[in-house]
Design a protein around this motif. Structure first.
Motif, short mmCIF file in Angstrom:
data_model
loop_
_atom_site.label_atom_id
_atom_site.label_comp_id
_atom_site.label_asym_id
_atom_site.label_seq_id
_atom_site.Cartn_x
_atom_site.Cartn_y
_atom_site.Cartn_z
N VAL A 509 0.86 -1.17 0.01
CA VAL A 509 0.02 -0.02 -0.10
C VAL A 509 0.78 1.18 0.03
O VAL A 509 0.55 2.20 -0.48
N LEU A 510 2.00 1.16 0.55
CA LEU A 510 2.95 2.29 0.59
C LEU A 510 3.31 2.67 -0.86
O LEU A 510 3.43 3.56 -1.44
N ALA A 511 3.71 1.57 -1.75
CA ALA A 511 4.06 1.46 -3.12
C ALA A 511 2.81 2.17 -3.91
O ALA A 511 3.04 2.86 -4.87
N ALA A 512 1.51 2.08 -3.60
CA ALA A 512 0.27 2.18 -4.24
C ALA A 512 -0.02 3.59 -4.24
O ALA A 512 -0.48 4.13 -5.00
N ALA A 513 0.32 4.13 -3.11
CA ALA A 513 -0.12 5.72 -2.65
C ALA A 513 0.68 6.72 -3.51
O ALA A 513 1.82 6.24 -4.05
N ASP A 514 0.00 7.71 -3.50
CA ASP A 514 0.99 8.86 -4.41
C ASP A 514 2.31 9.08 -3.85
O ASP A 514 3.19 9.28 -4.08
N VAL A 515 2.10 9.29 -2.25
CA VAL A 515 3.19 9.32 -1.44
C VAL A 515 3.22 8.22 -0.12
O VAL A 515 2.19 8.22 0.62
N GLY A 516 4.11 7.44 -0.50
CA GLY A 516 4.27 6.19 0.81
C GLY A 516 5.41 6.71 1.94
O GLY A 516 6.57 7.13 1.61
N ILE A 517 4.77 6.98 3.09
CA ILE A 517 5.90 7.38 4.10
C ILE A 517 5.89 6.16 5.20
O ILE A 517 5.13 5.72 5.67
N ALA A 518 7.09 5.73 5.31
CA ALA A 518 7.36 4.27 6.35
C ALA A 518 7.82 5.13 7.51
O ALA A 518 8.82 5.95 7.68
N MET A 519 7.43 4.81 8.76
CA MET A 519 7.97 5.06 10.04
C MET A 519 9.11 3.83 10.06
O MET A 519 8.98 2.90 10.50
N GLY A 520 10.25 4.41 9.87
CA GLY A 520 11.41 3.39 9.98
C GLY A 520 12.30 3.48 10.75
O GLY A 520 13.59 2.92 10.68
N ALA A 521 11.94 3.98 11.97
CA ALA A 521 12.91 4.02 13.27
C ALA A 521 13.42 2.85 13.48
O ALA A 521 14.57 2.85 14.23
N LYS A 522 12.58 1.71 13.39
CA LYS A 522 13.06 0.12 14.12
C LYS A 522 13.86 -0.28 12.98
O LYS A 522 14.34 -1.69 13.32
N GLY A 523 14.27 0.15 12.11
CA GLY A 523 15.39 -0.44 10.97
C GLY A 523 14.79 -0.62 9.78
O GLY A 523 13.66 -0.09 9.30
N ALA A 524 15.53 -0.88 8.82
CA ALA A 524 15.28 -0.80 7.31
C ALA A 524 14.27 -2.27 7.17
O ALA A 524 14.76 -3.12 7.13
N THR A 525 13.25 -1.79 6.65
CA THR A 525 12.23 -2.86 6.50
C THR A 525 11.80 -2.77 5.07
O THR A 525 12.15 -1.90 4.26
N ALA A 526 10.93 -3.65 4.70
CA ALA A 526 10.31 -3.83 3.14
C ALA A 526 9.61 -2.45 3.03
O ALA A 526 9.38 -2.05 2.22
N ALA A 527 8.71 -1.94 4.05
CA ALA A 527 8.32 -0.84 4.04
C ALA A 527 9.10 0.39 3.75
O ALA A 527 8.46 1.12 2.79
#
Length: 626
Positions: A509-527
Motif C-alpha cells: 500500500v505504501l507503493a500504491a499511494a501517491d506518497v508512501g511514508i514509512a515509519m522506519g525508526a526500527k530499522g530498514a524494512t520492506a516498508a
C-alpha cells in the motif's frame, strides 16, 4: 592542488570565458581593437552554436525550453556590434551553471554529510585484542570495539553496561540517548565519551546507516517534476521577450534596441531556481530525520489532500502496555503486580518489561523467582517467596486454578490472568496506547490543507473504531488484508493521497499511494524500501513536518521563478526605452541570477524550522527539529 586551481578546473567554461575577456583587455591596451572585436564575437558565436545544438536536440524530443532566448541574445548582440555585451551574456550563461552547482552543493550539505560519514573500518575483537578490518568484512555475531566519539559501523546489541549515543545526524534528536546492556544500537550514531563493545546483529550492507546512505544517494540523483516548471513559462516568456524586443526595434528603427532587450531576457533565473529549491528542501528534510527519495515527492506532499494511516505502530505505539489490575478477593492489586513483575523477569513476552516497569513505578519490590518455566505462547510458572505463581492466557491459568473466570475487557485491550498457589488471583489489563502526539499531528495536517483523514488496519472492527473515535477519524476500514488496503487507496478520490505505515505488510500500500511514508525508526524494512519517504525517528509528527517542508519548498521554488521573471520583465521594459545599454544589461542580469539563487536557498530552511516549532503543535520544541 590549491582550492582556486581546483575551482578553475571544475568550472572550466567560466575560466575560459574570463581568460578570453582578459586577453581581449590586453589586446585593447595594445591598440588591437579590431582583433578584440573578432575574438569576442567568434567565441560568443561558438558558444551560441553549442547551445543551439542542445536546443535542437531537446526540440526533437518535444522539449521546448528557454535556450532560444540565450542563443538569440548572443547572436543579436554580435550582429549589432555589441561584442562586449555578447561576451557578458556568455559569462552569464557559464557563470549561471557554476552558481547553480555551488548552490546545489550548499543545499545538499546535510545529504552529503551523511554520505561522507559512512564508516569504513571497524575494530574487530580477536584473541588477544582488536584488529582493524573493513566494515564490509564484518559478520553477524562479531564483537566490535567502538572508541569514544566514533561512529558505530553496524547495527548491533550493546554489550557494555551503559553508554550515551548522539543520534542527531540520523534522527534529528538533539539530546543524546542513554543505552544499556542488551539494548539495540544502530549504525551511524556517534558513541559518547566511553569506549564500548557491541555485538553485530547485521552486516554493514544490511545495517540502518547503509540503508539511509542508499536512500540519500537516490534522493540526491533525482530531479523533481517541478524542475520543469520553468519550461511551463518558457513559451510565453520567450514570445513576450521576442515581441517586446521586436516592438522596440520597429518603434525606434534601431536594431541595437532589439539586442538590449534580449540581453535582459536571458533565462538563467528560471533554469536555476527550481533545482536549487528542491535540493534545499530534501536537505532540510534529511536534517530533521526525514529521508525524501526524490524531489517529486516534495511536490506531491505539498499538494496532498488525503492522508491514510495504518493503526498499529503508526497511530499507536505498536506494543501493549500495562493498563491496570483487576484483583480477585482476597488478593490486592499490589500483591498481584508484585508477583507478576517478579515472574516476568524471566519471560520473553512482549508485556514483561511493561509489567516490571509498572511495579517499579508504584514503588513495589521485585523479588527473585525460582524454578521459572515458560510455556511457549501460553505463560510462565515460577515460585516467588515460596508461592507458585502462574501468569498467562486464561486457558493456561485455568489449568492451575479451578476458580478462574474471564474478566471483561474493552476495545483494544487484552487480559493477562494470574493464579497464586492454585487460587485465581485476578487479571492485569494491557492495551496498545495511542501516540501522545497523534491527535495534534492530525490537527497540524488539517491546518496544512490535508482535509481528509482515513485509517486502514487489519485489527478488529471494534478496536479500530475505538481508536478512530479518540482521534476524530471518521473514515475507517478494519480487518484489512494488504490487498484490501491497496484497493482502498486506489478508490480515494481526494488526491494526492499519503499513506503512512511501518510494517512489512504495509509495503504494497505504501507503493500504491501517491506518497508512501514509512515509519522506519526500527530499522530498514520492506516498508521503507517501497516508500517514497522514510521517517528515521519514532515520531508521527514528522509526517506533518514532511508535508510542511514540501509546501515550503514548492512555494519557494515558485516564488523564485516568479521573482526572476518579474525582475527580467521590468528590466526589459526599461531597456525597450533605451535606458539600459546592452553591456549594462548583461551585468544587471548577473545580479538577477544571484538574487534568484539566494531566494531559492531559503528552502534549506533554518528559519523555517524555527517557525515550524513555534507554530505547529505542542511539544515540537522537544522533537529536535532543526
Amino acid at each position: 592542488m590549491s582550492r582556486p586551481i581546483r575551482l578553475a578546473l571544475r568550472f572550466w567554461q567560466v575560466t575560459l570565458t574570463v581568460t578570453i575577456g582578459i586577453v581581449g583587455c590586453v589586446l585593447a591596451l595594445t591598440g588591437a581593437g579590431d582583433l578584440v572585436k573578432w575574438l569576442f564575437s567568434a567565441y560568443s558565436l561558438a558558444v551560441a552554436a553549442w547551445q543551439a545544438v542542445g536546443m535542437v536536440r531537446a526540440a526533437m524530443n518535444r522539449q521546448f525550453g528557454l535556450d532560444i532566448l540565450a542563443v538569440t541574445a548572443i547572436v543579436a548582440t554580435v550582429l549589432v556590434g555589441e561584442y562586449i555585451a555578447a561576451l557578458l551574456v556568455v559569462l552569464m550563461l557559464t557563470g549561471g551553471e557554476a552558481l547553480e552547482s555551488y548552490a546545489n552543493q550548499r543545499a545538499k550539505r546535510e545529504l552529503d554529510s551523511l554520505l561522507r560519514r559512512a564508516p569504513q573500518r571497524a575494530h574487530l575483537a580477536v584473541e588477544g585484542g582488536y584488529r582493524d578490518v573493513p566494515v564490509s568484512e564484518l559478520k553477524v555475531g562479531d564483537v566490535l570495539l567502538v572508541r569514544p566519539s566514533e561512529i558505530l559501523p553496524v547495527d548491533g546489541v550493546l554489550l557494555s553496561a551503559v553508554t550515551s549515543l548522539d543520534q542527531s545526524s540520523i534522527t534529528g534528536e538533539s539530546i543524546p540517548v542513554e543505552k544499556f546492556a542488551g539494548d539495540p544500537v544502530l549504525s551511524g550514531v556517534v558513541n559518547g565519551q566511553a569506549a564500548i563493545e557491541i555485538r553485530a546483529t547485521e552486516t554493514a550492507a544490511a545495517s540502518q546507516y547503509q540503508q539511509i546512505v542508499a536512500l540519500v544517494a537516490h534522493a540526491a540523483e533525482s530531479r523533481a517534476p517541478i524542475v520543469r516548471l520553468a519550461d511551463r513559462y518558457a513559451v510565453p516568456f520567450t514570445l513576450f521577450s521576442l515581441a517586446l524586443a521586436a516592438v522596440a526595434w520597429l518603434m525606434t528603427g534601431d536594431p541595437v534596441r532589439f539586442a538590449e532587450v534580449l540581453v535582459l531576457a536571458t533565462p538563467c533565473p528560471l533554469l536555476i531556481a527550481a533545482p536549487v529549491a528542491f535540493i534545499g528542501g530534501m536537505s532540510r528534510a534529511a536534517r530533521n530525520g526525514i529521508i525524501v527519495k526524490s524531489g517529486g515527492v516534495l511536490e506531491q506532499l505539498s499538494a496532498a489532500k488525503t492522508v491514510v494511516f495504518d493503526k498499529t505502530g503508526t497511530l499507536t505505539y505498536g506494543t501493549p502496555a500495562f493498563a491496570g489490575v483487576r484483583p480477585q478477593h482476597p488478593f490486592t492489586a499490589d500483591q498481584i503486580l508484585t508477583a507478576v513483575a517478579s515472574v516476568e523477569q524471566y519471560s520473553s513476552h512482549v508485556l514483561a518489561a511493561s509489567m516490571i516497569a509498572a511495579a517499579r513505578d508504584r514503588g513495589l519490590p521485585v523479588y527473585e523467582a525460582h524454578d521459572a518455566r515458560e510455556a511457549a505462547t501460553n505463560g510462565v510458572i515460577a515460585k516467588v517467596l515460596g508461592q507458585e505463581v502462574v501468569v498467562g492466557k486464561f486457558s493456561f491459568v485455568a489449568q492451575h486454578a479451578s476458580n478462574a473466570r474471564r474478566t471483561e475487557i474493552g476495545p483494544g485491550q487484552l487480559a493477562v490472568y494470574v493464579a497464586i498457589d492454585g487460587t485465581y488471583a485476578g487479571a492485569l489489563l494491557a492495551s496498545d496506547r495511542l501516540r501522545e502526539n497523534a491527535k495534534p499531528t492530525l490537527r497540524w495536517l488539517e491546518r496544512l490543507g490535508v482535509r481528509q483523514t482515513m485509517m486502514l488496519t487489519g485489527d478488529a472492527t471494534e478496536t479500530a473504531h475505538h481508536v478512530a473515535s479518540e482521534l476524530g477519524i471518521s473514515r475507517v476500514r478494519a480487518e484489512c488484508l494488504p490487498a484490501d488496503k491497496v484497493t482502498e487507496i486506489s478508490s480515494v478520490e481526494e488526491r494526492p493521497v499519503i499513506m503512512v505505515g511501518d510494517g512489512v505488510n504495509d509495503a504494497p500500500v505504501l507503493a500504491a499511494a501517491d506518497v508512501g511514508i514509512a515509519m522506519g525508526a526500527k530499522g530498514a524494512t520492506a516498508a521503507s524500501e517501497s516508500a517514497d519517504a522514510v521517517i528515521l525517528v519514532d515520531d508521527i509528527s514528522r509526517v506533518a513536518f514532511a508535508v510542511s517542508i514540501g509546501r515550503d519548498t514548492v512555494r519557494i521554488a515558485r516564488q523564485s521563478i516568479v521573482l526572476g521573471i518579474a525582475v527580467s520583465i521590468v528590466l526589459m521594459i526599461i531597456a525597450a526605452f533605451g535606458l539600459i545599454p546592452a553591456t549594462a544589461g548583461a551585468l544587471l542580469q548577473e545580479l538577477v541570477d544571484l538574487a534568484t539563487i539566494l531566494a531559492a536557498l531559503r528552502a534549506v530552511g533554518g528559519r523555517l524550522d524555527k517557525r515550524a516549532r513555534v507554530a505547529s503543535i505542542p511539544g515540537t520544541d522537544r522533537l529536535g527539529l532543526g
